[in-house]
Design a protein around this motif. Structure first.
Motif, PDB file in Angstrom:
ATOM      1  N   GLY A   9       0.904  -1.141   0.110  1.00 16.71           N
ATOM      2  CA  GLY A   9      -0.217  -0.167  -0.067  1.00 16.71           C
ATOM      3  C   GLY A   9       0.801   1.262   0.038  1.00 16.71           C
ATOM      4  N   MET A  47      -4.463   6.381   1.574  1.00 17.45           N
ATOM      5  CA  MET A  47      -4.476   5.271   2.039  1.00 17.45           C
ATOM      6  C   MET A  47      -5.536   4.334   1.071  1.00 17.45           C
ATOM      7  SD  MET A  47      -4.116   5.033   6.256  1.00 17.45           S
ATOM      8  CE  MET A  47      -4.274   3.176   6.307  1.00 17.45           C
ATOM      9  N   TYR A  48      -5.648   2.995   1.475  1.00 16.53           N
ATOM     10  CA  TYR A  48      -6.617   2.209   0.865  1.00 16.53           C
ATOM     11  C   TYR A  48      -7.719   1.860   1.771  1.00 16.53           C
ATOM     12  CZ  TYR A  48      -2.972   2.055  -2.913  1.00 16.53           C
ATOM     13  OH  TYR A  48      -2.169   2.368  -3.969  1.00 16.53           O
ATOM     14  N   ARG A  49      -8.803   1.154   1.293  1.00 16.50           N
ATOM     15  CA  ARG A  49      -9.555   0.702   1.640  1.00 16.50           C
ATOM     16  C   ARG A  49      -9.441  -0.741   2.082  1.00 16.50           C
ATOM     17  NH1 ARG A  49     -14.366   3.560   0.933  1.00 16.50           N
ATOM     18  NH2 ARG A  49     -14.556   4.795  -0.843  1.00 16.50           N
ATOM     19  N   ASP A 103      -9.239  -3.366  -0.193  1.00 13.78           N
ATOM     20  CA  ASP A 103      -7.945  -3.372  -1.050  1.00 13.78           C
ATOM     21  C   ASP A 103      -6.687  -3.950  -0.441  1.00 13.78           C
ATOM     22  OD1 ASP A 103      -9.587  -1.970  -2.807  1.00 13.78           O
ATOM     23  OD2 ASP A 103      -9.151   0.140  -1.923  1.00 13.78           O
ATOM     24  N   PHE A 104      -6.734  -3.545   0.711  1.00 15.10           N
ATOM     25  CA  PHE A 104      -5.168  -4.220   1.498  1.00 15.10           C
ATOM     26  C   PHE A 104      -5.336  -5.829   1.373  1.00 15.10           C
ATOM     27  CE2 PHE A 104      -4.872  -0.127   4.103  1.00 15.10           C
ATOM     28  CZ  PHE A 104      -3.893   0.246   3.586  1.00 15.10           C
ATOM     29  N   LYS A 158      -4.370  -6.919  -1.912  1.00 11.39           N
ATOM     30  CA  LYS A 158      -2.904  -6.671  -2.044  1.00 11.39           C
ATOM     31  C   LYS A 158      -2.125  -8.075  -1.559  1.00 11.39           C
ATOM     32  CE  LYS A 158      -2.815  -1.690  -2.630  1.00 11.39           C
ATOM     33  NZ  LYS A 158      -2.028  -1.506  -3.761  1.00 11.39           N
ATOM     34  N   ASP A 208     -13.136   7.874   5.881  1.00  9.75           N
ATOM     35  CA  ASP A 208     -12.627   7.958   4.663  1.00  9.75           C
ATOM     36  C   ASP A 208     -12.005   9.345   4.431  1.00  9.75           C
ATOM     37  OD1 ASP A 208     -13.583   5.403   4.205  1.00  9.75           O
ATOM     38  OD2 ASP A 208     -14.852   6.018   2.821  1.00  9.75           O
ATOM     39  N   LEU A 256      -8.667   7.887   2.970  1.00  8.73           N
ATOM     40  CA  LEU A 256      -8.422   7.600   1.706  1.00  8.73           C
ATOM     41  C   LEU A 256      -7.841   8.853   1.048  1.00  8.73           C
ATOM     42  CD1 LEU A 256     -11.835   5.750   0.873  1.00  8.73           C
ATOM     43  CD2 LEU A 256      -9.424   4.865   1.427  1.00  8.73           C
ATOM     44  N   GLU A 300      -5.749  12.106  -0.238  1.00  2.69           N
ATOM     45  CA  GLU A 300      -4.509  12.672  -0.450  1.00  2.69           C
ATOM     46  C   GLU A 300      -4.487  13.923  -0.164  1.00  2.69           C
ATOM     47  OE1 GLU A 300      -1.074  13.432  -3.965  1.00  2.69           O
ATOM     48  OE2 GLU A 300      -1.906  11.424  -3.648  1.00  2.69           O
TER      49      GLU A 300
END
Length: 623
Positions: free
Chosen positions: A413, A471-473, A476-477, A480, A558, A562, A564
């Motif tokens: 991530g 970051m990711y949800r 999503d992690f 990965k 979020d 999430l 940026e």
């Protein structure tokens, strides 16, 4: 003669009763009538974890050197005792005197990791101290936080009277003197908090106002009262030879602590500049301790404790310039005493095999390396400063030296990560396994090679170049991790490679707490009220409680995880001067996107700003 706070009947009902009785070798006993200040030093986790914390040990030793201060230790009761204390209305107590924390002048809480935040509320609750600082009475202890998480104190600001930003050796004496002076003058709690805000490194949240824009970002962060500084400047000791407060006689736990050994801090700071690493940024600049002082400390601590192991503590042990001399001394000095030497934080590109081969018992365990990323491209992004050639050469040298087990730590991530980067983790593990069979003749092999691959999920931290990253949800992690697992199974040496990964739900919550603002306190409070406690422990962590707390407080997680951030956004921790300048961090963030490596501090000064600090004074630099 002291009386135990818990009866024999209660102690018989709880696990590891020795956590709560005090009286250990080297614990400090004083007469409370002979001191002016009583300080309860708390680590908000179980005894075994807290007793392994070096910062807490340093401050315990330093405070008790003052004749007018008695510092005692406090830890979070485990859940069995927590239940009994609530049912029996037993207040939380300090180990040395066994007296209630509420009777102390200060309650100092070490904040080493975000997942301890609900335990902070447990400590306050069991101490019968109001959870919210604004509700505390004149005779309540002053609640002060410190440690790595204090570099973004905002998510827990509502629970603390003040925070100490920096290394504790610097201005605690001034804080204690101000407290005594306020007491003599008949000043109020508010008077003392204002006086404390004038001391460099002390942040008093109640003396600052925060406003927000319609989009939820911070509009302003300003002092609420004239005379309160706009910036709170990190404090640190610049001369660790002259000003370091060495521990002579560490407290020896009755039960096995997580780090059941003497800890010898060999240096502070790190030269490397990994862009994900908060410690590497906030503890700059690098300062090495004198090797002769370290030798004397090692002798004294081992003699005063009876420990059979000594650990050399630093962010990057290999970078300590006198490492070989120190290790050779320890081996020769304690050869007949069966003292084992632990060398954590060694870099694979600086692997000193000639030193490591002399360390007793090291071949009984695996060696740990942290490439962090599977591809060279991503290692350049994070400024790891390692090439695949470095890694394979170091592993090969280790294998030829007799080791056949390697632990590899990676992150998933990371900013700019691609599927090829993820698969690269499996490919690197395969190449390391191949190196074993290529470098070590069959007759000299110590069994089959074992490569243990572990991945955690990236959490952006304040005062790092990645503090702006998204970051990711959770799902999503997980995906990965599945990519890595699938690719490992496709490798020729898959049976020699084991894979594990960190829990993604914990990562998401850690990300929320790490970069949160003052509004996040309502979520933490709600989660605690709903039963969240010991969130750092997988057996007690319940993410459903947190999900419900986000919903009930109308908080969008979020927004904190999430998204940026823009580099011109006001961040919750921007009021803190941590040494490294924002201009430097932005430059490093841009260099990461360009996949450009920044030389380490010994190769070339990059003008991060940390050298602006001299004699504990913060002043404007050129960056």
């Amino acid at each position: 003669m002291r009386t135990l706070a818990l009866s024999d009947e209660i102690l018989m009902k709880v696990d590891k009763a020795a956590r709560y009785i005090g009286g250990e070798v080297n614990s400090v006993m004083k007469d409370k009538n002979d001191v002016d200040i009583r300080f309860a030093m708390c680590f908000p986790d179980v005894y075994e974890i807290g007793m392994s914390n070096l910062g807490m040990m340093i401050l315990y030793n330093m405070f008790n050197e003052r004749e007018d201060v008695w510092c005692e230790r406090v830890f979070s009761p485990w859940m069995d005792l927590d239940k009994i204390m609530r049912e029996e209305h037993i207040p939380l107590f300090a180990l040395e005197s066994q007296e209630p924390v509420k009777e102390f002048d200060f309650l100092g809480i070490t904040l080493g990791y975000e997942m301890c935040y609900t335990n902070v509320l447990q400590v306050l609750d069991l101490s019968h101290v109001s959870l919210l600082a604004k509700d505390r009475k004149e005779d309540d202890p002053i609640v002060i936080g410190g440690g790595a998480c204090a570099y973004n104190p905002e998510p827990i600001a509502e629970f603390f009277d003040m925070f100490y930003i920096g290394e504790g050796e610097t201005v605690y004496d001034a804080l204690f003197d101000a407290y005594k002076a306020n007491k003599v003058a008949g000043g109020s709690r508010a008077d003392f908090l204002f006086a404390a805000s004038q001391i460099p490194g002390i942040y008093v949240p109640s003396l600052y106002n925060v406003t927000y824009k319609e989009d939820g970002t911070i509009a302003s962060f300003t002092p609420a009262k004239e005379g309160v500084p706009e910036k709170v400047c990190k404090q640190l000791i610049t001369d660790v030879t002259k000003d370091y407060r060495a521990i002579k006689a560490p407290v020896v736990p009755f039960i096995k602590a997580t780090q059941d050994r003497v800890t010898l801090e060999i240096q502070r700071g790190c030269i490397r500049g990994c862009r994900f690493c908060q410690a590497g940024m906030i503890y700059r600049p690098t300062r090495e301790r004198n090797v002769e002082d370290l030798k004397a400390s090692a002798r004294e601590m081992l003699q005063n404790t009876g420990h059979e192991e000594i650990s050399l503590s630093s962010l990057s042990s290999s970078d300590y310039s006198e490492l070989k001399e120190l290790v050779n001394f320890l081996i020769e000095e304690f050869h007949g005493n069966a003292v084992n030497i632990s060398l954590p934080s060694l870099r694979i590109d600086a692997f000193a095999l000639d030193v490591m081969s002399k360390v007793q018992d090291v071949k009984k365990s695996s060696l740990t390396f942290a490439p962090e990323a599977g591809s060279q491209r991503l290692r350049n992004v994070i400024n790891k400063g390692l090439t695949e050639e470095n890694i394979l050469h170091g592993a090969g040298e280790a294998f030829k030296g007799g080791w056949n087990q390697v632990k590899l730590y990676f992150m998933l991530g990371l900013p700019t990560e691609t599927e090829d980067d993820m698969k690269g983790i499996a490919h690197l593990a395969q190449k390391i396994a191949e190196t074993y069979y290529e470098e070590v003749p069959k007759e000299k092999r110590n069994g089959k090679v074992q490569v243990n691959v572990s991945t955690s999920f990236f959490v952006p931290k304040p005062f790092t170049p990645f503090q702006w990253a998204g970051m990711y949800r959770e799902e999503d992690f997980v995906e990965k991790a599945k990519v890595v697992k699938s690719e490992i199974r496709a490798q020729l040496n898959q049976r020699s490679i084991r894979y594990s990964w960190h829990e993604p739900d914990v990562t998401i919550l850690e990300g929320f707490l790490a970069r949160g603002d003052r509004r996040c306190s309502k979520v933490i409070l709600r989660a605690y009220e709903k039963g969240a406690i010991y969130d750092a422990w997988s057996e007690s962590f319940d993410y459903n409680i947190w999900k419900e707390s986000f919903a009930e407080t109308n908080t969008d997680i979020d927004f904190y995880t999430l998204r940026e951030r823009s580099t011109d956004e006001i961040l919750p921790w921007d009021f803190i001067d941590a040494g490294v300048t924002k201009k430097f961090l932005i430059h490093e963030w841009e260099q990461a996107k360009k996949e450009t490596v920044t030389p380490n501090c010994r190769q070339k000064c990059s003008g991060c700003g940390a050298m602006r600090y001299g004699g504990g004074v913060c002043y404007e630099g050129k960056n």
